[in-house]
Design an enzyme around this catalytic site. Structure first.
Site, PDB file in Angstrom:
ATOM      1  N   GLU A 287       0.824  -1.207   0.000  1.00 49.89           N
ATOM      2  CA  GLU A 287       0.000   0.000   0.000  1.00 49.89           C
ATOM      3  C   GLU A 287       0.859   1.257   0.000  1.00 49.89           C
ATOM      4  OE1 GLU A 287      -2.922   2.191  -0.531  1.00 49.89           O
ATOM      5  OE2 GLU A 287      -3.544   0.160  -0.024  1.00 49.89           O
ATOM      6  N   ASP A 291       1.624   4.084  -3.042  1.00 52.23           N
ATOM      7  CA  ASP A 291       1.286   5.497  -2.923  1.00 52.23           C
ATOM      8  C   ASP A 291       2.458   6.392  -3.292  1.00 52.23           C
ATOM      9  OD1 ASP A 291      -1.352   5.137  -2.145  1.00 52.23           O
ATOM     10  OD2 ASP A 291      -0.882   5.054  -0.017  1.00 52.23           O
ATOM     11  N   SER A 566      -6.948   2.265  -4.550  1.00 48.62           N
ATOM     12  CA  SER A 566      -5.888   2.885  -3.761  1.00 48.62           C
ATOM     13  C   SER A 566      -4.774   3.398  -4.654  1.00 48.62           C
ATOM     14  CB  SER A 566      -5.316   1.895  -2.743  1.00 48.62           C
ATOM     15  OG  SER A 566      -4.806   0.760  -3.390  1.00 48.62           O
TER      16      SER A 566
END
Length: 649
Positions: A287, A291, A566
């Site tokens: 994750e 990002d 995401s």
């Protein structure tokens, strides 16, 4: 002897009072059984256990919050861009003194005097500690331990609670209360293996060059010539997942795709409540790496602020706590710290992280409140479902996002990766849907809050190029992910449709009517009794979309591909951060809450008309011309977005 007799008498009175609900009281909250099917009620709490009680008072003017925000965020308003200060926020929404006095008088009758009760910085909460027996007597309820069937997490709650009739009008909701919660991260499983390529392979591997080409984004930002503002860092929220500096370094991701970014470029740490930076590559999280590897190529030389929350113990178990996002909101807004009593400040000691933490590696300080300045753009790729939490809890958190918008902040959330359903239950692999037969679509939280911007996911068609129209993500199980993946979207069961999107959503429902029965109700527990699958009156999401499939990342020193909303969310958010930089350099304010501008000028987006978001045994909704509940208004057209926003005050 007298004190012992008095304690015995109070205990007897408490037992008698909790035995039956008197006619002077009314039901204030009751949990919908359908929302707690995954939770098993266990043993009753011990009567002597100390619980922290927080009473959320009804704030003034919250019904005007929508209008206030539209006044400074709608492009046609004379007050566009005139953002509020934090003190203005507190003064406008603080509860009336008569509410404080009425609730305190009620507590006085139970021996809970003003010296035991503290008030939060934002004036919205009263807090004190009491035994389980005393709180059960006060609320005419019973507290039990609850265990999640598949995750094994435990929490405490009651099925319902009651308030005196004359007190109910002053109280929003109370904790510990009826809420049960388990959150999810909106990120796909990773697939190993990647051969670096250029634009010709964007249908298989999305690189920074692909993203720039898809949305017409110059590689070198205009502000790179003079240097970015130090106060315009981009914010990214993370919990229980850690980025690897080595995966960013010059000999890995940056070297392959953006060699202009120098070795040692790393986000600014805003470490909340004992959170840590795990620099060893073995800690690398998909994750966080996703990002930052998406972010830096789009905004460098502007920097990124990492809002990493909670110490190792709580981060490792992140998710089942009802206070998810609350430690973050505490950290950036002192007034949001709801609980303070007996010299201790923090959130719900049973459901939220409790500091000081006695565990090994536990954070030994108190809960951080207002320690970090919130960035003007914040990207969040975590969330849960509306049905996980009572409406009161969600609405209170939503109001904090409204207040951030009033102050010129833009908050982006990933719309989810399971279409119209909730995330699959661990081990069972089934959609989480609502209703007695698990057929009703499950809207996401906090996505349906009207004051955040939701980002859905698109992809490049196989054997197509970045110059061809994208499609909504629809990946069946095994192609390429282990589980099915489609862009989350739908309609709220809690929030009514905000004015800024009424025209676009009504047009979709009229011109592209979904082939499912619907219901019309704004209540988290009032679903249609005649087979309706979605609420046609609710706040609709997502608002926009961006690419979220086959994204190239470096994890543990290896090329891999990742995906999910995401990925879409930081892409869109980072572009808004670049526009903020242009605004600030031109002497303008930040763009703040952008939804009214987006819906007023959808021409600045690339309309997506292909794809669906299946779930709950259906094909879900379909993408269509204009807004749709799969890809929203569409993907960024950066030059058009720059032109539109730069023409605003």
């Amino acid at each position: 002897m007298r004190s012992i007799f008095l304690e015995f008498l109070l205990a007897f009175v408490a037992t008698a009072q909790s035995a039956a609900v008197p006619s002077s009281h009314v039901l204030h909250e009751k949990r919908d059984p359908a929302s707690s099917k995954q939770w098993v009620r266990r043993e009753k709490l011990a009567s002597t256990e100390i619980l922290p009680m927080r009473i959320g008072l009804k704030q003034r003017n919250l019904h005007r919050g929508h209008d206030f925000l539209m006044d400074n965020s709608h492009p046609d308003s004379a007050n566009y861009g005139k953002h509020w200060t934090s003190s203005q926020i507190i003064d406008m929404f603080a509860p009336e003194q008569k509410s404080v006095d009425a609730v305190q008088e009620w507590l006085d009758g139970f021996g809970i005097g003003p010296r035991r009760v503290s008030r939060s910085q934002n004036k919205g909460w009263l807090a004190f500690d009491a035994t389980t027996e005393a709180e059960e007597s006060l609320l005419h309820t019973e507290y039990h331990h609850y265990e999640h069937r598949s995750l094994g997490h435990t929490t405490l709650a009651c099925e319902s609670y009651h308030l005196p009739k004359h007190i109910q009008e002053h109280v929003d909701y109370i904790t510990p209360g009826i809420k049960l919660f388990a959150s999810t991260k909106n990120r796909r499983n990773l697939k190993r293996g990647f051969a670096a390529g250029e634009l010709s392979t964007c249908d298989e591997f999305i690189t920074p060059a692909c993203i720039r080409s898809l949305y017409n984004v110059p590689e070198i930002p205009e502000y790179a010539k003079t240097g970015p503002r130090v106060d315009n860092s981009m914010g990214v929220f993370e919990e229980g997942d850690f980025y690897s500096p080595k995966d960013l370094e010059k000999d890995l991701f940056f070297a392959n795709f953006t060699p202009r970014i120098p070795r040692g470029t790393r986000p600014i740490p805003a470490l909340i409540d004992g959170s840590d930076l795990h620099t060893d590559v073995l800690w690398a999280g998909g994750e966080s790496n996703l990002d930052f590897q998406l972010a830096y190529p789009l905004i460098f030389p502007q920097n990124i602020t990492l809002f990493q929350t909670d110490d190792r113990y709580y981060a490792a178990t992140a998710g089942p706590r009802s206070g998810f996002f609350n430690t973050f909101l505490d950290g950036i807004d002192e007034s949001y710290c709801k609980y303070s009593a007996f010299g201790e400040t923090g959130d719900d000691s049973k459901l939220d992280p409790k500091y000081p933490d006695p565990m090994v590696w536990g954070f030994q300080g108190k809960t951080m409140c207002g320690v970090f300045k919130p960035t003007k753009v914040i990207s969040i790729s975590y969330g849960g479902q509306e049905s996980d939490l009572p409406a009161y809890y969600q609405q209170r958190q939503c109001n904090e996002f409204m207040k951030l918008g009033l102050q010129g902040h833009s908050v982006f959330f990933a719309s989810g990766d399971t279409g119209v359903a909730g995330a699959p239950r661990p081990l069972l692999g089934k959609d989480r849907c609502l209703g007695p037969n698990s057929t009703i679509f499950s809207p996401a939280w906090p996505n349906t809050c009207p004051y955040v911007t939701n980002v859905g996911a698109t992809k490049v068609f196989p054997n197509r190029s970045v110059r061809d129209p994208e499609s909504a993500v629809v990946d069946p199980p095994g192609h390429p992910w282990r589980v099915a993946y489609s862009s989350g979207g739908g309609f709220s069961n809690i929030y009514a449709r905000p004015d800024y999107q009424k025209h676009a959503v009504s047009k979709y429902l009229r011109d592209h009517k979904p082939p499912y029965p619907c219901y019309e109700s704004i209540s988290n527990s009032s679903f249609d009794k005649h087979g309706g699958l979605f609420n046609r009156l609710g706040r609709a999401y997502p608002d926009v979309a961006a690419n979220g499939d086959n994204i190239v990342v470096y994890i543990n020193g290896e090329f891999q591909i990742s995906g999910g909303t995401s990925a879409s969310t930081p892409i869109f958010a980072f572009l808004i951060n670049r526009i903020n930089e242009l605004h600030l350099n031109a002497g303008k304010s930040t763009v703040g809450f952008i939804n009214p501008a987006l819906y007023s000028h959808p021409e600045m987006l690339n309309d997506i008309t292909n794809g669906t978001n299946p779930g709950c045994g259906t094909a879900g909704f379909s993408a269509a011309p204009g807004w749709d509940p799969v890809t929203g208004l569409g993907t960024p057209n950066f030059p058009k977005m720059v032109k539109l926003f730069m023409n605003l005050p």
